[in-house]
Design an enzyme around this catalytic site. Structure first.
Site, PDB file in Angstrom:
ATOM      1  N   LYS A  28       2.323   0.153  32.662  1.00 36.40           N
ATOM      2  CA  LYS A  28       2.736  -1.153  33.199  1.00 36.40           C
ATOM      3  C   LYS A  28       3.622  -0.982  34.448  1.00 36.40           C
ATOM      4  O   LYS A  28       3.473  -1.710  35.434  1.00 36.40           O
ATOM      5  CB  LYS A  28       3.476  -1.934  32.096  1.00 36.40           C
ATOM      6  CG  LYS A  28       4.127  -3.220  32.543  1.00 36.40           C
ATOM      7  CD  LYS A  28       3.146  -4.269  33.018  1.00 36.40           C
ATOM      8  CE  LYS A  28       3.904  -5.504  33.498  1.00 36.40           C
ATOM      9  NZ  LYS A  28       3.050  -6.434  34.218  1.00 36.40           N
ATOM     10  N   LYS A  32      13.629  -5.179  38.283  1.00 39.48           N
ATOM     11  CA  LYS A  32      13.793  -4.318  37.099  1.00 39.48           C
ATOM     12  C   LYS A  32      12.578  -3.412  36.909  1.00 39.48           C
ATOM     13  O   LYS A  32      12.705  -2.224  36.598  1.00 39.48           O
ATOM     14  CB  LYS A  32      14.026  -5.220  35.878  1.00 39.48           C
ATOM     15  CG  LYS A  32      14.049  -4.561  34.528  1.00 39.48           C
ATOM     16  CD  LYS A  32      12.777  -4.668  33.723  1.00 39.48           C
ATOM     17  CE  LYS A  32      12.214  -6.057  33.609  1.00 39.48           C
ATOM     18  NZ  LYS A  32      11.036  -6.171  32.751  1.00 39.48           N
ATOM     19  N   THR A  90       8.220  -5.553  29.562  1.00 38.29           N
ATOM     20  CA  THR A  90       8.031  -4.488  30.558  1.00 38.29           C
ATOM     21  C   THR A  90       9.299  -3.645  30.503  1.00 38.29           C
ATOM     22  O   THR A  90      10.357  -4.072  30.975  1.00 38.29           O
ATOM     23  CB  THR A  90       7.832  -5.071  31.971  1.00 38.29           C
ATOM     24  OG1 THR A  90       6.708  -5.954  31.935  1.00 38.29           O
ATOM     25  CG2 THR A  90       7.584  -3.974  32.985  1.00 38.29           C
ATOM     26  N   LEU A 149      11.055  -9.451  25.913  1.00 36.80           N
ATOM     27  CA  LEU A 149      12.415  -9.753  26.364  1.00 36.80           C
ATOM     28  C   LEU A 149      12.598  -9.287  27.813  1.00 36.80           C
ATOM     29  O   LEU A 149      11.753  -8.585  28.353  1.00 36.80           O
ATOM     30  CB  LEU A 149      13.391  -9.035  25.418  1.00 36.80           C
ATOM     31  CG  LEU A 149      13.392  -9.607  23.989  1.00 36.80           C
ATOM     32  CD1 LEU A 149      13.922  -8.598  22.984  1.00 36.80           C
ATOM     33  CD2 LEU A 149      14.186 -10.906  23.946  1.00 36.80           C
ATOM     34  N   PRO A 150      13.726  -9.657  28.436  1.00 35.53           N
ATOM     35  CA  PRO A 150      13.870  -9.325  29.862  1.00 35.53           C
ATOM     36  C   PRO A 150      13.863  -7.826  30.176  1.00 35.53           C
ATOM     37  O   PRO A 150      13.283  -7.418  31.181  1.00 35.53           O
ATOM     38  CB  PRO A 150      15.211  -9.963  30.231  1.00 35.53           C
ATOM     39  CG  PRO A 150      15.349 -11.110  29.283  1.00 35.53           C
ATOM     40  CD  PRO A 150      14.755 -10.619  27.989  1.00 35.53           C
TER      41      PRO A 150
HETATM   42  P1  NAD Z   1      11.960 -15.041  30.441  1.00 31.84           P
HETATM   43  O1  NAD Z   1      13.329 -14.802  30.958  1.00 31.84           O
HETATM   44  O2  NAD Z   1      11.281 -16.324  30.757  1.00 31.84           O
HETATM   45  O3  NAD Z   1      11.913 -14.854  28.850  1.00 31.84           O
HETATM   46  C1  NAD Z   1      12.732 -13.929  28.178  1.00 31.84           C
HETATM   47  C2  NAD Z   1      13.314 -14.660  26.990  1.00 31.84           C
HETATM   48  O4  NAD Z   1      14.139 -13.743  26.274  1.00 31.84           O
HETATM   49  C3  NAD Z   1      14.193 -15.854  27.384  1.00 31.84           C
HETATM   50  O5  NAD Z   1      13.752 -17.028  26.734  1.00 31.84           O
HETATM   51  C4  NAD Z   1      15.586 -15.428  26.933  1.00 31.84           C
HETATM   52  O6  NAD Z   1      16.390 -16.517  26.503  1.00 31.84           O
HETATM   53  C5  NAD Z   1      15.256 -14.484  25.818  1.00 31.84           C
HETATM   54  N1  NAD Z   1      16.340 -13.554  25.486  1.00 31.84           N
HETATM   55  C6  NAD Z   1      17.195 -12.931  26.327  1.00 31.84           C
HETATM   56  N2  NAD Z   1      18.058 -12.172  25.622  1.00 31.84           N
HETATM   57  C7  NAD Z   1      17.741 -12.339  24.325  1.00 31.84           C
HETATM   58  C8  NAD Z   1      18.267 -11.812  23.116  1.00 31.84           C
HETATM   59  N3  NAD Z   1      19.310 -10.978  23.111  1.00 31.84           N
HETATM   60  N4  NAD Z   1      17.710 -12.207  21.949  1.00 31.84           N
HETATM   61  C9  NAD Z   1      16.644 -13.063  21.942  1.00 31.84           C
HETATM   62  N5  NAD Z   1      16.112 -13.606  23.049  1.00 31.84           N
HETATM   63  C10 NAD Z   1      16.650 -13.230  24.225  1.00 31.84           C
HETATM   64  O7  NAD Z   1      11.082 -13.800  30.960  1.00 31.84           O
HETATM   65  P2  NAD Z   1       9.495 -13.674  30.959  1.00 31.84           P
HETATM   66  O8  NAD Z   1       9.016 -14.033  32.319  1.00 31.84           O
HETATM   67  O9  NAD Z   1       8.933 -14.320  29.749  1.00 31.84           O
HETATM   68  O10 NAD Z   1       9.373 -12.082  30.846  1.00 31.84           O
HETATM   69  C11 NAD Z   1       9.536 -11.404  29.610  1.00 31.84           C
HETATM   70  C12 NAD Z   1       9.082  -9.964  29.803  1.00 31.84           C
HETATM   71  O11 NAD Z   1       7.699  -9.951  30.198  1.00 31.84           O
HETATM   72  C13 NAD Z   1       9.855  -9.229  30.900  1.00 31.84           C
HETATM   73  O12 NAD Z   1      10.058  -7.904  30.508  1.00 31.84           O
HETATM   74  C14 NAD Z   1       8.933  -9.320  32.103  1.00 31.84           C
HETATM   75  O13 NAD Z   1       9.151  -8.262  33.006  1.00 31.84           O
HETATM   76  C15 NAD Z   1       7.577  -9.247  31.438  1.00 31.84           C
HETATM   77  N6  NAD Z   1       6.485  -9.891  32.175  1.00 31.84           N
HETATM   78  C16 NAD Z   1       6.644 -11.107  32.780  1.00 31.84           C
HETATM   79  C17 NAD Z   1       5.579 -11.670  33.465  1.00 31.84           C
HETATM   80  C18 NAD Z   1       5.699 -13.014  34.158  1.00 31.84           C
HETATM   81  O14 NAD Z   1       4.803 -13.361  34.944  1.00 31.84           O
HETATM   82  N7  NAD Z   1       6.737 -13.798  33.909  1.00 31.84           N
HETATM   83  C19 NAD Z   1       4.336 -11.005  33.537  1.00 31.84           C
HETATM   84  C20 NAD Z   1       4.199  -9.790  32.867  1.00 31.84           C
HETATM   85  C21 NAD Z   1       5.272  -9.235  32.193  1.00 31.84           C
END
Ligand code: NAD
Length: 297
Positions: free
Chosen positions: A172, A241, A97, A66-67
């Site tokens: 991380k 974040k 993260t 999640l975010p």
């Molecule tokens: P994203 O915003 O694409 O995905 C997060 C998902 O969570 C979204 O689909 C959103 O609708 C959902 N969400 C939000 N609130 C919610 C809730 N209350 N209940 C259920 N679902 C909910 O983000 P992402 O890029 O997939 O990143 C997710 C995590 O992974 C973050 O913590 C980010 O820092 C980490 N991360 C991302 C990357 C990257 O390259 N994008 C790489 C490594 C780590």
């Protein structure tokens, strides 16, 4: 355990990660607040639940990506949350993260239901999630890690056990601090060289095989910056974040973090200028604005 796997957060990372589990033959019960994300997961073969509570009723372990930590806490502790639906003794694998102090709090609360937790954040970006080549950095009890390792091997390539719960999230944050530094420093370096009249592509070619190299010179600049695409899939708001997590940890542990705080300010400034939803490689565009130069191949 493992007959049916819960998966909450079907975004840029969660969608391809859950697809690997489906492709490996597992039943996945997914949930996301965004109906479009749910539709995509359904098209991949996932069953969709109506709440985190229902995910936990139907899946064990439950994976979350999640975010941020605030959202993870809502999803775990809410009235319709994971804890409300989970059976005694079930498992949460938290791949966001996230802030390690929040992770420790969640792990402690879960104990009230004899639930166990691994924190298992990932590195490698959207491409790594799609290819199944992520680094997965895990904290938690060794025996639970050993039981769940095969799931990590389906979603990633380099799997590390760092120690007690929370240690994956700490590792991380440390990684992303360095990743942010190299992105900002490389942007400044290439902007300067370009303004001095050098060809930015040639500059990156040299850096890639010299001591100034990093993941930014090897991958992010050639793929996202010089092409002017900036579509790396990891938003500035999420990167900011991560730097917030790192600098908070620095304050918490009384470790001076001069560079981290400066990089955090640069990402914070980018947010104030409307960069939040853009890919984090667009930090190079901000530096281009300041330097009044364009890094284009
Ligand atoms: P994203 O915003 O694409 O995905 C997060 C998902 O969570 C979204 O689909 C959103 O609708 C959902 N969400 C939000 N609130 C919610 C809730 N209350 N209940 C259920 N679902 C909910 O983000 P992402 O890029 O997939 O990143 C997710 C995590 O992974 C973050 O913590 C980010 O820092 C980490 N991360 C991302 C990357 C990257 O390259 N994008 C790489 C490594 C780590």
């Amino acid at each position: 355990m493992f007959e049916s796997i819960g998966f909450i957060g079907l975004g840029m990372m969660g969608l391809p990660m859950s697809k690997h589990l489906l492709d490996a033959g597992y039943n996945v019960v997914g949930y996301d607040v965004d109906p479009e994300a749910c539709s995509k997961a359904k098209a991949n073969g996932a069953n969709i639940a109506s709440s985190p509570r229902e995910v936990a009723e139907r899946g064990n372990p439950v994976i979350t990506i999640l975010p941020n930590s605030e959202i993870v806490e809502d999803v775990v502790f809410g009235d319709e949350g994971v804890m409300a639906g989970a059976a005694e003794g079930s498992v949460l694998i938290e791949m966001t993260t996230a802030y390690p102090m929040s992770t420790l709090k969640i792990a402690k609360e879960l104990e009230k239901k004899s639930m166990r937790m691994l924190d298992a954040p990932v590195s490698g970006g959207v491409v790594g999630a799609e290819k199944g080549s992520l680094s997965i950095i895990v904290g938690g009890d060794q025996d639970l890690f050993d039981q769940c390792r095969f799931l990590f091997e389906i979603m990633g390539k380099n799997i590390f056990h760092m120690g007690a719960v929370g240690s994956g999230h700490t590792m991380k944050a440390v990684n992303n601090f360095l990743s942010g530094c190299s992105m900002v420093a490389t942007s400044e370096a290439v902007a300067l060289a370009t303004k001095a009249g050098l060809d930015p592509k040639r500059v990156v070619d040299v850096l890639q095989v010299s001591t100034g190299r990093s993941y930014s010179t090897e991958w992010k600049f050639p793929r996202f910056v010089l092409t002017r695409q900036f579509d790396d899939g990891f938003r500035i708001e999420l990167f900011n974040k991560d730097l917030d997590i790192l600098t908070r940890l620095g304050r918490e542990l009384k470790v001076p973090m001069f560079t981290a705080n400066m990089i955090h300010q640069i990402f914070g400034f980018a947010l104030s200028q409307g960069y939040g939803p853009k890919g984090h490689t667009s930090i190079a565009q901000l530096i281009e604005e300041w330097a009044d130069v364009k890094m284009e191949e």
